[in-house]
Write a protein that holds these residues in place. Sequence first.
Motif, mmCIF file in Angstrom:
data_model
loop_
_atom_site.group_PDB
_atom_site.id
_atom_site.type_symbol
_atom_site.label_atom_id
_atom_site.label_comp_id
_atom_site.label_asym_id
_atom_site.label_seq_id
_atom_site.Cartn_x
_atom_site.Cartn_y
_atom_site.Cartn_z
ATOM 1 N N ASN A 422 78.719 -25.362 12.426
ATOM 2 C CA ASN A 422 78.045 -24.582 13.481
ATOM 3 C C ASN A 422 76.790 -23.923 12.914
ATOM 4 O O ASN A 422 76.556 -22.720 13.083
ATOM 5 C CB ASN A 422 79.000 -23.537 14.073
ATOM 6 N N GLU A 425 74.424 -21.730 15.145
ATOM 7 C CA GLU A 425 75.016 -20.445 15.502
ATOM 8 C C GLU A 425 74.923 -19.458 14.346
ATOM 9 O O GLU A 425 74.664 -18.252 14.536
ATOM 10 C CB GLU A 425 76.472 -20.655 15.922
ATOM 11 N N ASP A 428 71.329 -18.240 14.068
ATOM 12 C CA ASP A 428 71.021 -17.250 15.105
ATOM 13 C C ASP A 428 71.648 -15.897 14.784
ATOM 14 O O ASP A 428 71.036 -14.846 15.014
ATOM 15 C CB ASP A 428 71.523 -17.742 16.462
#
Length: 576
Positions: A422, A425, A428
């Motif tokens: 991921n 993610e 971010d």
Amino acid sequence: MVADSSSKSATTVPAANKGVARTLAQHHKAVVGFLLGVFVTLVLYTTVSGQFGSTNTIVALQSTTPAQRNATTSPPSSTPAASAPNNSTKQDDVQKDDLNKTMGGERIQDGVHGTDKNNRTDANFDKKVLQANATTDQPGGQPVNNATTADANEKKLQEEELIQQELDQDDDKNDTNDVKKDAGAPAPRKPICDLSDPRYDICEIAGDARATNRTVLYVPPPGERGADGQEWAIKDQSRKHLEYIREVTVKTLSAAQSQAAPECTSRHAVPAVVFAMNGLTSNPWHDFSDVLVPLFITSRAFDGEVQFLVTDLQPWFVDKYRLILANLSRHEIVDFDRDAGVRCYPRVVVGLRSHRDLGINPARAPRNYTLLDFRMYIRDIFSLPPDSVGIPYKASGAAGTEEKRKPRLMLINRGRNRKFVNLPEIADGARAAGFEVVVVEPRRDLRLEEFSRVVDSCDVLMGAHGAGLTNFFFLRTNAVMLQVVPWGHMEHSSMIFYGTQAKEMMLRDVEYSITAEESTLYDKYGKDHPAVRDPESIHKQGWQLGMKYYWLEQDIRLNVTRFAPTLNQLLRTLGE
């Protein structure tokens, strides 16, 4: 008339006899008085000289050994000399000698029976006095030849002295002969290869070393050549148990072999280091741990004046790390597998020293090098800013010329295993915490000159436990290595392969250990599988099984919410 004349003659004769007798008696008394006076004078002289000891009185030295001559004499006795016999004794001589030393008298050198002129005069006087005493004491007044006795004693002492000197000289000659024998005898040959270290083998040849086609020959000096030679097969890298490393032959030639040694086709004034470029290389951690750091330990002290003879030469390795190799050696790299000549060197080292995985033990390193020295060395080679600049986050705006920017975080994503599934993610989440994020996926053909500058511009290097974190050599002091520790009790491995090294290099080591749910093993095998539920049971079955699950099969799905406090704490630490 006749009778009267006879009577007068008879009367005159007794009178004359009486006169003669009287005269003789007077002479006798005079002689006795003289002798008595001499005797009294001698007694008084002997007593007074024994009591006060003239500084000019000669001391009769006994023949002694060198050890006895060097020994310290006892202090003078407090017993009055009058209680001693009239003739001098050894104790009196020692006392006089000590008194002479105490009163600043002339020092009598060992083995010398004479002193200065004044002492010679006193010695002659003493000799006459002793002769007079001896003459007086003998019955009938017949003198004993004390001069002859004294000369005999003196001669005996001199003979003993000469004998001792000869013995000393013989000892010196024997010692000299022993030295000459030792110097002329061939020195015992020492093994030139050391196979005792559990990590590596090393051979060091100083002298006539000839290198040709994976073979190094040592031609000993004539005085050191033996009937038999010695030979070793050496794996010339820091991991001697790797089956991928082929062996290099090292030989010490015998006397007969030395006569037929191959002639030099080239002569070099610098030493040579022989090492292999294969093994586990192509993984950055092994590139540094197995080759570059050991090569630094082995060759850095030559300050570039050394030539590398490389076995199993890897062109990609030479290209990727050309700045490091060119700085450690200013001479061309020789492909030792294909070089057909006979290169002669004054010194050759075969193999690479290695203290531990990706580490340096200063106590065993030349010039006490440390891993911090190595990091500074790497930064200097790649022309990175000096260490005094500080981490980029603090340096940016320190001079007030620009607004202080956000701290920069490099997020390394692995390509095959232990990768972040991921990744967007995670990036971010880091940006939300206040970081500027740089995402990279290192490749083997990455140009280190450019990439090192990117790493240097970052305050944090973040990645899962693995080879990508080896780029921490390009970070600045007090920058952070943020290591994500995979599932499976891998905290110890993370520390010994990266954490300890980061601290030694004055970097900050921060670790985030994932939970079972953050590992893809949880999705693949379920929560009740031993690899998920009980990692210790897996490790007890051997490292191969642990490698299978935790190093090779596992990827990471980071829980961004759980990870956020770590980022926030890291941000505060950078601002301090």
